[in-house]
Design a protein around this motif. Structure first.
Motif, PDB file in Angstrom:
ATOM      1  N   MET A 130      37.630  44.175  51.263  1.00 19.79           N
ATOM      2  CA  MET A 130      38.996  44.414  51.294  1.00 19.79           C
ATOM      3  C   MET A 130      39.183  45.886  51.063  1.00 19.79           C
ATOM      4  O   MET A 130      40.379  46.582  51.580  1.00 19.79           O
ATOM      5  CB  MET A 130      39.643  43.796  49.959  1.00 19.79           C
ATOM      6  CG  MET A 130      39.501  42.320  49.961  1.00 19.79           C
ATOM      7  SD  MET A 130      40.156  41.640  51.290  1.00 19.79           S
ATOM      8  CE  MET A 130      41.601  41.990  51.574  1.00 19.79           C
TER       9      MET A 130
ATOM     10  N   PHE B  73      42.477  47.320  53.107  1.00 23.59           N
ATOM     11  CA  PHE B  73      43.557  47.898  52.442  1.00 23.59           C
ATOM     12  C   PHE B  73      43.694  49.411  52.664  1.00 23.59           C
ATOM     13  O   PHE B  73      44.642  49.706  52.525  1.00 23.59           O
ATOM     14  CB  PHE B  73      43.495  47.458  51.114  1.00 23.59           C
ATOM     15  CG  PHE B  73      43.654  46.037  50.672  1.00 23.59           C
ATOM     16  CD1 PHE B  73      44.214  45.196  51.706  1.00 23.59           C
ATOM     17  CD2 PHE B  73      43.549  45.444  49.262  1.00 23.59           C
ATOM     18  CE1 PHE B  73      44.634  43.800  51.593  1.00 23.59           C
ATOM     19  CE2 PHE B  73      43.984  44.308  49.146  1.00 23.59           C
ATOM     20  CZ  PHE B  73      44.486  43.398  50.034  1.00 23.59           C
TER      21      PHE B  73
ATOM     22  N   GLU C 234      41.876  43.116  43.976  1.00 26.27           N
ATOM     23  CA  GLU C 234      41.792  44.066  45.074  1.00 26.27           C
ATOM     24  C   GLU C 234      43.299  44.310  45.875  1.00 26.27           C
ATOM     25  O   GLU C 234      43.346  45.729  45.762  1.00 26.27           O
ATOM     26  CB  GLU C 234      41.177  43.366  46.544  1.00 26.27           C
ATOM     27  CG  GLU C 234      39.412  43.407  46.226  1.00 26.27           C
ATOM     28  CD  GLU C 234      39.056  42.063  45.353  1.00 26.27           C
ATOM     29  OE1 GLU C 234      40.032  41.033  45.107  1.00 26.27           O
ATOM     30  OE2 GLU C 234      38.134  42.063  44.773  1.00 26.27           O
ATOM     31  N   THR C 235      44.160  43.445  45.813  1.00 21.70           N
ATOM     32  CA  THR C 235      45.569  43.783  45.897  1.00 21.70           C
ATOM     33  C   THR C 235      46.139  44.784  44.823  1.00 21.70           C
ATOM     34  O   THR C 235      46.745  45.792  45.211  1.00 21.70           O
ATOM     35  CB  THR C 235      46.172  42.424  45.944  1.00 21.70           C
ATOM     36  OG1 THR C 235      45.726  41.826  47.052  1.00 21.70           O
ATOM     37  CG2 THR C 235      47.621  42.821  46.261  1.00 21.70           C
TER      38      THR C 235
ATOM     39  N   LEU D 166      51.509  39.629  49.308  1.00 21.84           N
ATOM     40  CA  LEU D 166      50.159  39.153  49.600  1.00 21.84           C
ATOM     41  C   LEU D 166      49.498  38.990  48.433  1.00 21.84           C
ATOM     42  O   LEU D 166      49.772  39.272  47.303  1.00 21.84           O
ATOM     43  CB  LEU D 166      49.563  40.603  50.052  1.00 21.84           C
ATOM     44  CG  LEU D 166      48.214  40.776  50.766  1.00 21.84           C
ATOM     45  CD1 LEU D 166      48.218  42.002  51.648  1.00 21.84           C
ATOM     46  CD2 LEU D 166      46.975  41.064  49.912  1.00 21.84           C
ATOM     47  N   HIS D 167      48.355  37.922  48.442  1.00 20.78           N
ATOM     48  CA  HIS D 167      47.548  37.524  47.421  1.00 20.78           C
ATOM     49  C   HIS D 167      47.551  38.446  46.281  1.00 20.78           C
ATOM     50  O   HIS D 167      46.929  39.544  46.475  1.00 20.78           O
ATOM     51  CB  HIS D 167      46.087  36.993  48.045  1.00 20.78           C
ATOM     52  CG  HIS D 167      46.230  36.273  49.082  1.00 20.78           C
ATOM     53  ND1 HIS D 167      46.688  34.619  49.238  1.00 20.78           N
ATOM     54  CD2 HIS D 167      45.674  36.341  50.440  1.00 20.78           C
ATOM     55  CE1 HIS D 167      46.520  34.246  50.503  1.00 20.78           C
ATOM     56  NE2 HIS D 167      46.068  35.235  51.016  1.00 20.78           N
TER      57      HIS D 167
ATOM     58  N   ASN E  98      38.720  29.829  49.659  1.00 19.52           N
ATOM     59  CA  ASN E  98      38.180  31.173  49.061  1.00 19.52           C
ATOM     60  C   ASN E  98      39.061  31.680  47.952  1.00 19.52           C
ATOM     61  O   ASN E  98      38.686  32.564  47.277  1.00 19.52           O
ATOM     62  CB  ASN E  98      37.734  32.140  50.479  1.00 19.52           C
ATOM     63  CG  ASN E  98      39.091  32.394  51.025  1.00 19.52           C
ATOM     64  OD1 ASN E  98      40.125  31.848  51.044  1.00 19.52           O
ATOM     65  ND2 ASN E  98      39.192  33.471  51.887  1.00 19.52           N
ATOM     66  N   LEU E  99      40.406  31.642  48.212  1.00 17.46           N
ATOM     67  CA  LEU E  99      41.069  32.356  46.976  1.00 17.46           C
ATOM     68  C   LEU E  99      41.587  31.427  46.054  1.00 17.46           C
ATOM     69  O   LEU E  99      41.621  31.762  44.930  1.00 17.46           O
ATOM     70  CB  LEU E  99      42.551  32.981  47.913  1.00 17.46           C
ATOM     71  CG  LEU E  99      42.238  34.095  48.580  1.00 17.46           C
ATOM     72  CD1 LEU E  99      42.968  34.149  49.913  1.00 17.46           C
ATOM     73  CD2 LEU E  99      42.683  35.416  47.753  1.00 17.46           C
TER      74      LEU E  99
ATOM     75  N   THR F  12      45.169  39.558  43.745  1.00 17.69           N
ATOM     76  CA  THR F  12      44.073  39.669  43.595  1.00 17.69           C
ATOM     77  C   THR F  12      43.871  41.052  42.800  1.00 17.69           C
ATOM     78  O   THR F  12      44.644  41.920  42.955  1.00 17.69           O
ATOM     79  CB  THR F  12      42.893  39.313  44.498  1.00 17.69           C
ATOM     80  OG1 THR F  12      43.295  40.657  45.220  1.00 17.69           O
ATOM     81  CG2 THR F  12      43.419  38.131  45.470  1.00 17.69           C
TER      82      THR F  12
ATOM     83  N   GLU G 206      37.541  34.127  44.329  1.00 18.10           N
ATOM     84  CA  GLU G 206      38.347  35.194  43.800  1.00 18.10           C
ATOM     85  C   GLU G 206      38.619  35.781  45.221  1.00 18.10           C
ATOM     86  O   GLU G 206      39.228  37.069  45.110  1.00 18.10           O
ATOM     87  CB  GLU G 206      37.535  36.177  43.294  1.00 18.10           C
ATOM     88  CG  GLU G 206      37.308  35.761  41.643  1.00 18.10           C
ATOM     89  CD  GLU G 206      36.551  36.782  40.945  1.00 18.10           C
ATOM     90  OE1 GLU G 206      36.669  37.813  40.839  1.00 18.10           O
ATOM     91  OE2 GLU G 206      35.428  36.214  40.620  1.00 18.10           O
ATOM     92  N   GLY G 207      38.701  35.285  46.388  1.00 13.78           N
ATOM     93  CA  GLY G 207      38.851  35.779  47.709  1.00 13.78           C
ATOM     94  C   GLY G 207      37.865  36.808  48.152  1.00 13.78           C
ATOM     95  O   GLY G 207      36.737  36.696  47.433  1.00 13.78           O
ATOM     96  N   HIS G 208      38.046  37.542  48.948  1.00 17.96           N
ATOM     97  CA  HIS G 208      36.892  38.140  49.565  1.00 17.96           C
ATOM     98  C   HIS G 208      36.529  39.258  48.732  1.00 17.96           C
ATOM     99  O   HIS G 208      37.255  39.894  47.883  1.00 17.96           O
ATOM    100  CB  HIS G 208      37.489  39.165  50.749  1.00 17.96           C
ATOM    101  CG  HIS G 208      37.813  38.164  52.210  1.00 17.96           C
ATOM    102  ND1 HIS G 208      37.855  36.906  52.071  1.00 17.96           N
ATOM    103  CD2 HIS G 208      38.482  38.649  53.139  1.00 17.96           C
ATOM    104  CE1 HIS G 208      38.491  36.567  53.071  1.00 17.96           C
ATOM    105  NE2 HIS G 208      38.689  37.420  53.781  1.00 17.96           N
TER     106      HIS G 208
HETATM  107  N1  ADE Z   1      42.605  37.734  51.443  1.00 17.90           N
HETATM  108  C1  ADE Z   1      41.403  37.275  51.112  1.00 17.90           C
HETATM  109  N2  ADE Z   1      40.575  37.756  50.063  1.00 17.90           N
HETATM  110  C2  ADE Z   1      41.453  38.852  49.620  1.00 17.90           C
HETATM  111  C3  ADE Z   1      41.535  39.336  48.424  1.00 17.90           C
HETATM  112  N3  ADE Z   1      40.197  39.490  47.612  1.00 17.90           N
HETATM  113  N4  ADE Z   1      42.557  40.059  48.049  1.00 17.90           N
HETATM  114  C4  ADE Z   1      43.641  40.138  48.751  1.00 17.90           C
HETATM  115  N5  ADE Z   1      43.655  39.253  49.670  1.00 17.90           N
HETATM  116  C5  ADE Z   1      42.804  38.783  50.189  1.00 17.90           C
END
Ligand code: ADE
Length: 422
Positions: A356, A360, A60-61, A55-56, A344-345, A58, A349-351
């Motif tokens: 998230m 998550f 948040e991940t 998964l991306h 967006n990623l 980031t 920086e993605g959402h």
């Molecule tokens: N998908 C979209 N935005 C994301 C984020 N900030 N972290 C992980 N997956 C995403």
């Protein structure tokens, strides 16, 4: 260049301190996931679980990864898109002892190599975004599937793919469709994609949106978010669709619905959010005006046919980071953002963390469920339970200091009384 040590591969460990600050920032903005971390870090319900995640990468991940580990799991990670990894965050995870294989700018071969490194841990659970990990396990390491209790899937495209695998009888272990939770797709896909896609366009181009003709292909949750936010910035939004129901919704939401052939000569900015290939092709590029900006926010990079663009506009150069200028023989220029990958990623920086947080929390609770019940679940794609959605929404409201009303016993009786009428 990336740094290879024993059990990770990232761009450079020197980036770890910057990455850690970002993760700490995200932790402040993900109160639901942090509450779940505190709740389960003593009982450790994931003890004995080996989670392979794709998964991306980031900030948040990273909060999710740290929460899974706090709950007792062993975790190995790869990114799910060649351009979405935040190298400093990957470094922070590696420095913290996570076997992570991810850096921005992977080739396709490297992408699958990274996935294979996580599969080598012998996962008991998989956590996927786009189903490339699950498909890799099934296709190239089928002997490993028997040890997997179950997996989760984060995104619409991945859920489609897995439902197709289930329908073909090819799925070997149960999947929970995290994407389809209301507290995921009604928030992450709409508000997350809406804001982060605009963010990616602006960081890449810094153009003024007010007054622009902004074409959104696809009016699912993600397209709707992008359309809403572009309108909010003063753009005139056109929507294209292939499905009559979302087309009607877009129309009644006040957007002009047109075919892509009509939109092509009108648009200043195009964004694809369909999950389908070849949404923008040669004849559309040929019709576009000088300066048109084209980008994608769908999972894969097949929505904009860049091979076609390369043929009609053979001369190209990078004009800004994430922005490539293609020049047609007649002098017209078309700008492509983030090589047609998730703008967006790859461009931002993605959402944002706040949204998230709910996605998550769904991932985390689904991992707990699979660890508990995975063996007993039929091999199919499962929805998350309504109670989980309710719990996450209630927790989120609580962290925002928002209280809601409660039905009285009398109201509940009224609700359930089919004989009550006029
Ligand atoms: N998908 C979209 N935005 C994301 C984020 N900030 N972290 C992980 N997956 C995403």
């Amino acid at each position: 260049m990336s740094t290879r040590t024993q059990n990770f591969k990232v761009r450079s460990l020197d980036l770890a301190p910057e990455g850690l600050k970002k993760v700490e920032w995200a932790e402040q903005h993900m109160p639901v996931l942090m509450a779940l971390r505190r709740k389960y870090e003593t009982t450790k319900p994931l003890q004995g679980m080996r989670i392979a995640g794709c998964l991306h990468v980031t900030k948040e991940t990273a909060v999710l990864v740290r929460t899974l580990r706090a709950a007792g799991a062993e975790v190995a990670w790869s990114g799910c898109n060649p351009l979405s990894t935040q190298d400093d965050v990957a470094a922070a995870l590696a420095a913290d002892g996570i076997p992570i294989f991810a850096w921005r700018g992977l080739s396709v071969e490297e992408f699958y190599w990274c996935i294979d490194q996580t599969i080598a841990m012998g996962p008991t659970l998989t956590l996927d975004d786009g189903a490339d990990l699950i498909f890799s396990l099934h296709n190239r390491h089928p002997e490993r599937c028997k040890d997997v209790l179950g997996g989760t899937e984060e995104t619409t495209t991945g859920v489609h793919r897995l439902r197709a695998m289930a329908a073909a009888g090819a799925l070997r272990y149960p999947i929970i469709a995290v994407n389809d939770a209301e507290t995921k797709w009604d928030f992450d896909n709409v508000y997350g994609t809406g804001q982060s896609s605009i963010d990616g366009i602006l960081r890449s181009t810094n153009v003024l949106l007010a007054g622009k003709v902004f074409v959104v292909a696809g009016y699912g949750h993600c397209g709707k978010g992008a359309a809403m936010r572009a309108r909010g910035m003063g753009a005139r939004v056109l929507v294209t669709e292939v499905d009559p129901i979302p087309a009607l919704k877009a129309n009644l939401d006040g957007f002009q619905v047109v075919r892509m052939d009509e939109a092509a000569p009108l648009g200043d900015i195009f964004i694809t959010a369909t999950g389908m290939k070849d949404v923008i092709v040669r004849r559309h590029f040929e019709a576009m005006k000088d300066g048109a900006i084209v980008c994608n926010t769908g999972h894969y990079d097949c929505e904009i046919n860049l091979r076609d663009l390369g043929e009609v506009a053979p001369s190209r150069r990078e004009i800004r980071p994430n922005t490539e200028e293609y020049r047609l023989p007649d002098g017209r220029r078309i700008f492509v953002l983030a090589q047609g990958r998730l703008v967006n990623l790859a461009g931002a920086e993605g959402h944002p963390s706040e949204v998230m947080d709910m996605s998550f929390a769904n991932q985390f609770l689904s991992m707990l469920r699979l660890a508990r019940e995975g063996r007993g679940l039929p091999v199919a794609v499962h929805d998350i339970p309504v109670e989980q959605d309710q719990e996450i929404a209630a927790l989120k409201l609580n962290t925002m200091g928002i209280e809601i009303d409660v039905l009285t016993e009398d109201q509940i009786r009224y609700r359930d009384d089919y004989a009550a009428g006029t």
